[in-house]
Design a protein around this motif. Sequence first.
Motif, PDB file in Angstrom:
ATOM      1  N   LEU A 103       0.828  -1.202   0.000  1.00  0.00           N
ATOM      2  CA  LEU A 103       0.000   0.000   0.000  1.00  0.00           C
ATOM      3  C   LEU A 103       0.866   1.258   0.000  1.00  0.00           C
ATOM      4  O   LEU A 103       0.518   2.263  -0.627  1.00  0.00           O
ATOM      5  N   GLY A 104       2.001   1.207   0.678  1.00  0.00           N
ATOM      6  CA  GLY A 104       2.937   2.326   0.621  1.00  0.00           C
ATOM      7  C   GLY A 104       3.435   2.559  -0.799  1.00  0.00           C
ATOM      8  O   GLY A 104       3.600   3.701  -1.235  1.00  0.00           O
ATOM      9  N   MET A 105       3.655   1.480  -1.546  1.00  0.00           N
ATOM     10  CA  MET A 105       4.092   1.602  -2.929  1.00  0.00           C
ATOM     11  C   MET A 105       3.013   2.216  -3.808  1.00  0.00           C
ATOM     12  O   MET A 105       3.317   2.979  -4.739  1.00  0.00           O
ATOM     13  N   VAL A 106       1.751   1.886  -3.534  1.00  0.00           N
ATOM     14  CA  VAL A 106       0.661   2.533  -4.270  1.00  0.00           C
ATOM     15  C   VAL A 106       0.644   4.028  -3.953  1.00  0.00           C
ATOM     16  O   VAL A 106       0.521   4.874  -4.843  1.00  0.00           O
ATOM     17  N   ALA A 107       0.797   4.363  -2.676  1.00  0.00           N
ATOM     18  CA  ALA A 107       0.804   5.772  -2.273  1.00  0.00           C
ATOM     19  C   ALA A 107       1.951   6.543  -2.919  1.00  0.00           C
ATOM     20  O   ALA A 107       1.808   7.726  -3.261  1.00  0.00           O
ATOM     21  N   ALA A 108       3.080   5.882  -3.094  1.00  0.00           N
ATOM     22  CA  ALA A 108       4.265   6.547  -3.646  1.00  0.00           C
ATOM     23  C   ALA A 108       4.342   6.497  -5.162  1.00  0.00           C
ATOM     24  O   ALA A 108       5.296   7.011  -5.751  1.00  0.00           O
ATOM     25  N   GLY A 109       3.360   5.863  -5.815  1.00  0.00           N
ATOM     26  CA  GLY A 109       3.341   5.825  -7.264  1.00  0.00           C
ATOM     27  C   GLY A 109       4.142   4.713  -7.900  1.00  0.00           C
ATOM     28  O   GLY A 109       4.268   4.667  -9.126  1.00  0.00           O
ATOM     29  N   SER A 110       4.679   3.803  -7.095  1.00  0.00           N
ATOM     30  CA  SER A 110       5.446   2.692  -7.656  1.00  0.00           C
ATOM     31  C   SER A 110       4.541   1.619  -8.246  1.00  0.00           C
ATOM     32  O   SER A 110       4.938   0.885  -9.154  1.00  0.00           O
ATOM     33  N   LEU A 111       3.346   1.494  -7.697  1.00  0.00           N
ATOM     34  CA  LEU A 111       2.311   0.603  -8.196  1.00  0.00           C
ATOM     35  C   LEU A 111       1.067   1.431  -8.478  1.00  0.00           C
ATOM     36  O   LEU A 111       0.832   2.444  -7.814  1.00  0.00           O
ATOM     37  N   GLU A 112       0.267   0.966  -9.423  1.00  0.00           N
ATOM     38  CA  GLU A 112      -0.999   1.654  -9.701  1.00  0.00           C
ATOM     39  C   GLU A 112      -2.151   1.104  -8.869  1.00  0.00           C
ATOM     40  O   GLU A 112      -3.199   1.753  -8.772  1.00  0.00           O
ATOM     41  N   GLY A 113      -1.988  -0.072  -8.274  1.00  0.00           N
ATOM     42  CA  GLY A 113      -3.077  -0.589  -7.471  1.00  0.00           C
ATOM     43  C   GLY A 113      -2.746  -1.897  -6.785  1.00  0.00           C
ATOM     44  O   GLY A 113      -1.750  -2.555  -7.093  1.00  0.00           O
ATOM     45  N   ALA A 114      -3.629  -2.271  -5.827  1.00  0.00           N
ATOM     46  CA  ALA A 114      -3.510  -3.526  -5.098  1.00  0.00           C
ATOM     47  C   ALA A 114      -4.914  -3.997  -4.744  1.00  0.00           C
ATOM     48  O   ALA A 114      -5.767  -3.183  -4.386  1.00  0.00           O
ATOM     49  N   VAL A 115      -5.163  -5.310  -4.866  1.00  0.00           N
ATOM     50  CA  VAL A 115      -6.517  -5.826  -4.638  1.00  0.00           C
ATOM     51  C   VAL A 115      -6.487  -7.135  -3.877  1.00  0.00           C
ATOM     52  O   VAL A 115      -5.517  -7.885  -3.922  1.00  0.00           O
ATOM     53  N   THR A 116      -7.603  -7.404  -3.189  1.00  0.00           N
ATOM     54  CA  THR A 116      -7.852  -8.716  -2.610  1.00  0.00           C
ATOM     55  C   THR A 116      -9.336  -8.866  -2.334  1.00  0.00           C
ATOM     56  O   THR A 116     -10.020  -7.885  -2.036  1.00  0.00           O
ATOM     57  N   ASN A 117      -9.833 -10.089  -2.443  1.00  0.00           N
ATOM     58  CA  ASN A 117     -11.188 -10.377  -1.994  1.00  0.00           C
ATOM     59  C   ASN A 117     -11.182 -11.025  -0.610  1.00  0.00           C
ATOM     60  O   ASN A 117     -12.233 -11.337  -0.055  1.00  0.00           O
ATOM     61  N   VAL A 118      -9.996 -11.205  -0.049  1.00  0.00           N
ATOM     62  CA  VAL A 118      -9.855 -11.748   1.311  1.00  0.00           C
ATOM     63  C   VAL A 118     -10.149 -10.653   2.321  1.00  0.00           C
ATOM     64  O   VAL A 118      -9.771  -9.494   2.130  1.00  0.00           O
ATOM     65  N   ASP A 119     -10.839 -10.997   3.406  1.00  0.00           N
ATOM     66  CA  ASP A 119     -11.139 -10.013   4.446  1.00  0.00           C
ATOM     67  C   ASP A 119      -9.846  -9.653   5.175  1.00  0.00           C
ATOM     68  O   ASP A 119      -9.229 -10.522   5.810  1.00  0.00           O
ATOM     69  N   PRO A 120      -9.418  -8.398   5.116  1.00  0.00           N
ATOM     70  CA  PRO A 120      -8.135  -8.012   5.712  1.00  0.00           C
ATOM     71  C   PRO A 120      -8.255  -7.683   7.202  1.00  0.00           C
ATOM     72  O   PRO A 120      -9.324  -7.310   7.693  1.00  0.00           O
ATOM     73  N   ASN A 121      -7.145  -7.819   7.915  1.00  0.00           N
ATOM     74  CA  ASN A 121      -7.081  -7.398   9.307  1.00  0.00           C
ATOM     75  C   ASN A 121      -6.716  -5.922   9.387  1.00  0.00           C
ATOM     76  O   ASN A 121      -6.001  -5.409   8.520  1.00  0.00           O
ATOM     77  N   PRO A 122      -7.163  -5.223  10.427  1.00  0.00           N
ATOM     78  CA  PRO A 122      -6.858  -3.791  10.516  1.00  0.00           C
ATOM     79  C   PRO A 122      -5.368  -3.489  10.604  1.00  0.00           C
ATOM     80  O   PRO A 122      -4.904  -2.476  10.050  1.00  0.00           O
ATOM     81  N   TRP A 123      -4.595  -4.346  11.274  1.00  0.00           N
ATOM     82  CA  TRP A 123      -3.161  -4.062  11.409  1.00  0.00           C
ATOM     83  C   TRP A 123      -2.430  -4.229  10.072  1.00  0.00           C
ATOM     84  O   TRP A 123      -1.345  -3.698   9.895  1.00  0.00           O
TER      85      TRP A 123
END
Length: 264
Positions: A194-214
């Motif tokens: 997610l940091g890489m998405v924020a910094a423009g290194s990636l255009e996106g990230a996805v999952t259909n798995v329920d993520p944990n808050p941490w």
Amino acid sequence: MTDNADERLAVAKRAAREGSEVAAESFRQGIDVETKSGKTDVVTEADRRTQRRVIEVIREEYPDDAIVGEEEDELKEVPEEGDAWVIDPIDGTNNYVRSIPVWTTSVAAVRDGGPVAAVNDCPALDDTFVAGADGVRRDGEAVSVSERTDPETFAVAPTFWWDFDRRDEYAEVCRELVERFADIRRFGSAQVTLGMVAAGSLEGAVTNVDPNPWDTVAGVHMVRQAGGTVTDRHGDPWRHDSESLVASNGEAHEQFLGALETVA
């Protein structure tokens, strides 16, 4: 003391830095590895020591705040009201125990269920991502999401992990991504991704798995503060208890949503 987001960000920075220093002491030192719920759900004493140090730093300034943490007996859900902290001592433990440098100590300050400050400190990468009121910085330099608009040039990541009984979903998501975008990456740390998405290194990230808050809260705050979009798989704004996660630079977000449509 005046209780504001800037002061919480300063505490998050110090807590993440001091925690990551504890983790770095044992990195590539042959530390013992334990398993939790499955063969790939691993934990080390470094995870526990790191979380304790992060909590110690937070408690010095905010002794009464709720703390949500991956390890030990801390809360596992983000409170809907009041001030709280969300901690992942080592996000990317599977990388950590394999001597792969893609891992981070993550600290987010939350108020009434929403993040107000976040830090991902990645000592083995020599990177620190910081999200405050004025945007996102990586190693002190302002960053923002990618400006690419053509999906055929996008680098994207299937993130979080699909368990053994869900590998068909993982394969389907990867197929959808490679058909829609230029290429895929998988880094083994949701917060770093997610940091890489924020910094423009990636255009996106996805999952259909329920993520944990941490695994998510800090990184989601970074993507949004950097100008990106984060929703659940249905396109609704993502929050700490959402099922699934879709983060993008905001361009062609519907293509990311479409990559999950065929997955149950």
